[in-house]
Scaffold this motif. Structure first.
Motif, short mmCIF file in Angstrom:
data_model
loop_
_atom_site.label_atom_id
_atom_site.label_comp_id
_atom_site.label_asym_id
_atom_site.label_seq_id
_atom_site.Cartn_x
_atom_site.Cartn_y
_atom_site.Cartn_z
N LYS A 55 28.14 34.41 24.87
CA LYS A 55 28.59 35.67 23.84
C LYS A 55 30.13 35.67 24.11
N THR A 56 30.27 35.08 25.60
CA THR A 56 32.05 35.05 25.89
C THR A 56 33.16 33.65 25.43
N LEU A 57 32.15 32.43 25.14
CA LEU A 57 32.78 31.40 24.38
C LEU A 57 32.83 31.53 22.93
N LYS A 58 31.19 32.48 22.59
CA LYS A 58 31.21 32.83 21.15
C LYS A 58 32.28 33.28 20.52
N ALA A 59 33.45 34.66 21.73
CA ALA A 59 34.24 35.24 21.03
C ALA A 59 35.45 34.25 20.85
N GLN A 60 35.83 33.26 21.09
CA GLN A 60 36.44 31.91 21.20
C GLN A 60 36.95 31.26 19.76
N VAL A 61 35.61 30.90 19.21
CA VAL A 61 35.35 30.90 18.08
C VAL A 61 36.23 31.19 16.78
N THR A 62 37.39 30.47 16.48
CA THR A 62 37.70 30.79 15.04
C THR A 62 37.66 30.25 13.92
N SER A 63 36.65 29.28 13.60
CA SER A 63 36.36 28.64 12.44
C SER A 63 34.55 27.82 12.97
N VAL A 64 33.09 28.89 12.65
CA VAL A 64 31.69 28.27 13.01
C VAL A 64 31.92 27.17 11.59
N ASP A 65 31.79 27.40 10.79
CA ASP A 65 32.41 26.08 10.21
C ASP A 65 32.04 24.73 10.64
N LYS A 66 34.02 24.66 11.25
CA LYS A 66 34.44 23.85 11.94
C LYS A 66 33.37 23.53 13.09
N TYR A 67 33.94 24.27 14.01
CA TYR A 67 32.84 24.03 15.28
C TYR A 67 31.54 23.62 15.31
N GLN A 68 30.58 23.59 14.62
CA GLN A 68 29.81 23.07 14.23
C GLN A 68 29.23 21.95 14.21
N GLN A 69 30.65 22.00 13.45
CA GLN A 69 30.42 19.54 13.52
C GLN A 69 31.40 19.21 14.71
N VAL A 70 30.69 18.95 15.30
CA VAL A 70 31.31 18.20 15.98
C VAL A 70 31.00 17.35 16.43
N MET A 71 32.53 16.49 16.81
CA MET A 71 32.20 14.34 15.84
C MET A 71 32.38 13.49 17.15
N PHE A 72 31.03 12.88 17.17
CA PHE A 72 31.10 12.31 18.70
C PHE A 72 31.48 10.68 18.07
N PRO A 73 31.92 10.20 19.44
CA PRO A 73 32.36 8.64 19.12
C PRO A 73 31.02 7.47 18.97
N PRO A 74 31.40 6.52 17.97
CA PRO A 74 30.02 5.43 17.97
C PRO A 74 29.42 5.45 18.59
N ASP A 75 29.93 5.03 20.11
CA ASP A 75 29.31 4.46 21.39
C ASP A 75 28.05 5.51 21.72
N MET A 76 28.39 7.23 21.11
CA MET A 76 27.17 8.83 21.95
C MET A 76 25.89 8.00 20.93
N LEU A 77 26.31 7.74 19.55
CA LEU A 77 25.84 8.07 18.90
C LEU A 77 24.45 7.02 18.64
N LYS A 78 24.85 5.79 19.84
CA LYS A 78 24.33 4.60 19.66
C LYS A 78 22.34 5.17 20.79
N THR A 79 21.45 4.27 20.72
CA THR A 79 20.35 4.53 21.46
C THR A 79 20.67 4.61 22.77
N PRO A 80 20.58 5.06 23.80
CA PRO A 80 21.15 4.96 25.29
C PRO A 80 20.05 3.88 26.00
N ALA A 81 20.94 3.19 26.33
CA ALA A 81 19.93 1.99 27.12
C ALA A 81 19.06 2.84 28.38
#
Length: 240
Positions: free
Chosen positions: A172-198
């Motif tokens: 709830k404390t962190l939610k109060a710091q969110v200024t844009s729900v649409d942008k915040y829920q669209q976190v972008m990951f680097p390509p290496d993290m999107l691969k199937t982990p070994a």
């Protein structure tokens, strides 16, 4: 001498009967004409009754089939019912023989949080464990966010870092710091993290992510337990 009267008259011959002129056969009765004639007779009776009594009787209502008899006699209805039965049977068979693993199987020491740890099929990505954690925080979904932590001690560590009494209060404390729900829920990951982990254990630092519309949420240690990836450890990161 006088002639006797009638003596010279020839006997009268009988006249032959007049020839019979054949009569044309009567045309067959048309059922439609007969029906119209009968309706016309009923209409006349109706008018006579109305003139005699000054009251108009209710004309007889046509006796039609009831709607449910029409439906039950329809081929389309029975085909649709058969198709629906086949679909239901197929869904039941699929869920019975090929159903996914129950996420409740990975529950361990859930502490005071409602529900067991809910692991997702990938550690990163928008539909992965860390991506969904950001999404749950953006909506202040305390239950789903906190049940991504496997153990109660990790939840408390996360809460202490943000000066909260428990995991739900921290969300709830962190939610109060969110200024844009649409942008915040669209976190972008680097390509290496999107691969199937070994391996079955990976570390995801929020500093490596593209986060907009809210705070970064530290470093996650995510492990695969049975069929799902859950957060087994957490710590603050240098960028937040």
């Amino acid at each position: 001498m006088t002639d006797e009267p009638g003596k010279d008259l020839a006997p009268r011959q009988p006249q032959p009967p007049a020839p019979q002129i054949p009569q044309p056969p009567e045309p067959p009765i048309d059922p439609e004409q007969l029906r119209q004639f009968q309706e016309f007779q009923r209409f006349q009776e109706y008018q006579r009754y109305q003139e005699a009594t000054g009251q108009a009787p209710q004309p007889p209502k046509p006796q039609g089939k009831r709607w449910w008899l029409v439906v039950l006699g329809s081929r389309i209805f029975w085909r649709a019912l058969t198709f629906l039965f086949i679909v239901i049977a197929a869904l039941w068979a699929y869920n019975h023989y090929f159903g996914t693993d129950d996420p409740g199987d990975i529950a361990q020491d859930s502490g005071g949080v409602t529900g067991p740890a809910q692991g997702l099929s990938a550690p990163a990505g928008l539909q992965g464990t860390v991506g969904m954690f950001y999404k749950h925080v953006s909506f202040a979904d305390t239950t789903r966010a906190c049940t991504l932590f496997l153990r109660d001690d990790v939840r408390q560590k996360f809460a202490n870092a943000y000066g909260a009494s428990d995991c739900a209060a921290a969300v709830k404390t962190l939610k109060a710091q969110v200024t844009s729900v649409d942008k915040y829920q669209q976190v972008m990951f680097p390509p290496d993290m999107l691969k199937t982990p070994a391996t079955t254990k990976v570390t995801i630092d929020s500093c490596a992510l593209t986060v907009e519309g809210g705070p970064r949420l530290g470093t996650f240690v995510v492990e695969k337990v049975n069929a799902g990836w859950v957060i087994t450890d957490w710590s603050p990161s240098a960028c937040g």
